[in-house]
Design a protein around this motif. Sequence first.
Motif, PDB file in Angstrom:
ATOM      1  N   ALA A   1     -88.676  61.496  -6.935  1.00 23.75           N
ATOM      2  CA  ALA A   1     -87.940  61.540  -5.661  1.00 23.75           C
ATOM      3  C   ALA A   1     -88.823  62.050  -4.525  1.00 23.75           C
ATOM      4  O   ALA A   1     -88.828  61.493  -3.421  1.00 23.75           O
ATOM      5  N   VAL A   2     -89.594  63.104  -4.811  1.00 25.44           N
ATOM      6  CA  VAL A   2     -90.447  63.710  -3.779  1.00 25.44           C
ATOM      7  C   VAL A   2     -91.523  62.716  -3.323  1.00 25.44           C
ATOM      8  O   VAL A   2     -91.731  62.506  -2.125  1.00 25.44           O
ATOM      9  N   ALA A   3     -92.178  62.099  -4.282  1.00 20.74           N
ATOM     10  CA  ALA A   3     -93.259  61.173  -3.936  1.00 20.74           C
ATOM     11  C   ALA A   3     -92.708  59.940  -3.217  1.00 20.74           C
ATOM     12  O   ALA A   3     -93.315  59.430  -2.276  1.00 20.74           O
ATOM     13  N   ARG A   4     -91.559  59.486  -3.637  1.00 17.45           N
ATOM     14  CA  ARG A   4     -90.942  58.301  -3.036  1.00 17.45           C
ATOM     15  C   ARG A   4     -90.686  58.518  -1.534  1.00 17.45           C
ATOM     16  O   ARG A   4     -90.864  57.629  -0.719  1.00 17.45           O
ATOM     17  N   ARG A   5     -90.259  59.752  -1.200  1.00 14.74           N
ATOM     18  CA  ARG A   5     -90.015  60.060   0.221  1.00 14.74           C
ATOM     19  C   ARG A   5     -91.297  59.903   1.036  1.00 14.74           C
ATOM     20  O   ARG A   5     -91.292  59.397   2.152  1.00 14.74           O
ATOM     21  N   LEU A   6     -92.423  60.350   0.443  1.00 15.67           N
ATOM     22  CA  LEU A   6     -93.715  60.243   1.133  1.00 15.67           C
ATOM     23  C   LEU A   6     -94.169  58.778   1.190  1.00 15.67           C
ATOM     24  O   LEU A   6     -94.536  58.266   2.250  1.00 15.67           O
ATOM     25  N   TYR A   7     -94.096  58.083   0.065  1.00 18.78           N
ATOM     26  CA  TYR A   7     -94.524  56.677   0.034  1.00 18.78           C
ATOM     27  C   TYR A   7     -93.711  55.842   1.035  1.00 18.78           C
ATOM     28  O   TYR A   7     -94.255  55.024   1.768  1.00 18.78           O
TER      29      TYR A   7
ATOM     30  N   TRP B   1     -93.469  58.225 -12.270  1.00 20.40           N
ATOM     31  CA  TRP B   1     -92.197  58.961 -12.229  1.00 20.40           C
ATOM     32  C   TRP B   1     -91.180  58.249 -11.338  1.00 20.40           C
ATOM     33  O   TRP B   1     -90.016  58.138 -11.677  1.00 20.40           O
ATOM     34  N   GLY B   2     -91.667  57.795 -10.167  1.00 22.75           N
ATOM     35  CA  GLY B   2     -90.750  57.189  -9.193  1.00 22.75           C
ATOM     36  C   GLY B   2     -90.576  55.696  -9.379  1.00 22.75           C
ATOM     37  O   GLY B   2     -89.847  55.056  -8.626  1.00 22.75           O
ATOM     38  N   LYS B   3     -91.265  55.121 -10.371  1.00 23.05           N
ATOM     39  CA  LYS B   3     -91.243  53.671 -10.606  1.00 23.05           C
ATOM     40  C   LYS B   3     -91.469  52.940  -9.285  1.00 23.05           C
ATOM     41  O   LYS B   3     -90.676  52.125  -8.847  1.00 23.05           O
ATOM     42  N   PHE B   4     -92.566  53.292  -8.646  1.00 24.95           N
ATOM     43  CA  PHE B   4     -92.841  52.792  -7.301  1.00 24.95           C
ATOM     44  C   PHE B   4     -94.207  52.119  -7.276  1.00 24.95           C
ATOM     45  O   PHE B   4     -95.202  52.697  -7.699  1.00 24.95           O
TER      46      PHE B   4
END
Lengths: 182, 455
Positions: free
Chosen positions: B249-255, B285-288
């Motif tokens: 969730a945290v990384a997804r916000r940045l990406y 983790w974020g499947k991104f």
Amino acid sequence: MTEEKRINQSTLRLIKDDVTDIDIDAFVFYAQPNLALGAGFGTAISTRGGASIQKELDEIASPIATGDAVVSSAGKLKAKYIIHAVGPRFQEEDTEDKLRTTMRSALKRAEENGFERIAFPAMGVGFYGIPLDLCARVMIEAIKDHLEGETGIKEVIICVLDSREYKPFQSQFAKVEYEDGN
Amino acid sequence: MRWKRRKRSHKAEKVLERLDEKLNRQMVGSLLACVHCGMCTDACHYVLANPGDTTYAPAYKADRIRRLFKRHKDWTGRIFPWWVKAGSVFTDEDLEELRDIIFGKCTNCRRCSLNCPMGVDYATFNRMARGLLVSVGIMPEGVAVVSKDQWEIGNQMGVLKEDYLETLEWMAEELQAELEDPTVAIPIDKMDCDVVYSINPREVKYDPRTIADAAKIFHIAGENWTMPSEGWDMTNFGLFSGDDELGGAVARRLYEKVIELRGKKLVISECGHGYRSTRCEAPNWGKFDVPFEMESSVITMLRYIKEGRIKVDKTRNTRPVTFHDSCNNARSCGLFEEPRELLNIVCTDVREMYPNRAENYCCTGGGGAMSMSEYTPLRLKSAKIKADQLKDTGAEIVVTSCHNCVDGLTDLIRHYKLGMEVTQLVNLVANALVIEKAGVAAEQEDEVEVKGGEG
């Protein structure tokens, strides 16, 4: 990013925003049983709202049972009041029923205090681990059921933090059989 | 006599249920492969600081988790539990005992993993076990506070948006005064930039000079850069707490913010776990599927020097320095030559510490240990190994590329009265910058052109 539904005389809205920083009659805080504001949204409430909020909470007899809710003023926040609702946490037993009860308690406190515009975060997701899909379904069902009855609440806003939270709520919004408010 | 099944607490049931979801080939390989050779023992700073106490040995700590796997997932433990030392958890107290081992006696530094001839990655399944306990609410108080701040405020130090923006504005003003140039800015949410710069919230809360120094370097390099107003935290407590949901969730916000700004490259300021999480782990983790390039600011600064975009004078940094490799940068991401190359360009007296690079010892504040105050005495005792390592260099300054290491090292330097300072490469590069006044630079360029014409 916004969704809107008209349910009888009331509006249900979904937005992406910080629930502790909006101009509203009251917002719901997913509280701990001992009513300590603590971290996360609690940090935002105590930093922006001032020490008076925790002081007021310290006067209330706790622990608060899971599913119950109490009201405090909101200090220097943009909101006027905060509804502190104690919901299920960390894969607790009967999570769904307890979350539904928590929603009903929060809405009941709003009615008792004559709040017309209230806001909810995505209740218990993230840190407390309530699954997002379950949260979105239970919250929207509880709000819809409440607004279909006799109510003084004119607007309910669900404030989510990011696209991860937005999507499951958006899906649940699509299932609400009322006209779009947009 | 009738055999009675022992009742398990709700939390213990949930932990075992979730164990299933967390197992993958890498994890199972590590859970099965240990031959108890003891090669990991001398690799661990906890063992070295507590000689004779076998409960600190990585193989022993690993067995506390391994016994669950054997009892519930592996056929040998299901049939002959006494033979393969399989066991289970039944009460909340059992889980709390496990918490003190997996959070309190290991910093997930991966030094034992590197020294294991069987390839057992203890830190990986220690992290997995942390995640299992966090999912039922059993974790050190500090882990709970930091995780909740990162989930709900968007950064792990609970920095509010207005405070973040105000700090950037303040740093921009400081820079304008220093460079005597009112046009210098820290651009926020500028679209279509070549660089989107993300930072550690510690920089806002305790060390804003690192933001100003980075801004100075970007400005002098003539970079087309920006900082995001939201999703700016590149740290990720999910790496420490074992919570993959938080990590994603945290990384997804940045990406997503970089994509929204149509940024071409994400530059990650000096932070070991932030770099490892954002660049290496979080896409999983974020499947991104991250569609842009990501780079450590160490490499960015080195590139600017090599491309001639900034000039540095190493005689401005003459005090003896040594370099501490962050575990996450060096052991987990292989980032250890570039910081040394940069350090040697901007400092005159660089002294290597031993062991170093991927073999370096943890600052002892890693794995979230700085936030777990209940284990501070244990942490500082284990820091003796690092303290001796630092002292032997004879350096006055310890340089590291990690904010967490800055805190861990500062704490142990104070505790062991080493009298050393801790700083980061960004501070040394900014101090060594040769800043030419606009008019002077233009004159010099003219001179070159004239000379060229004459030749």
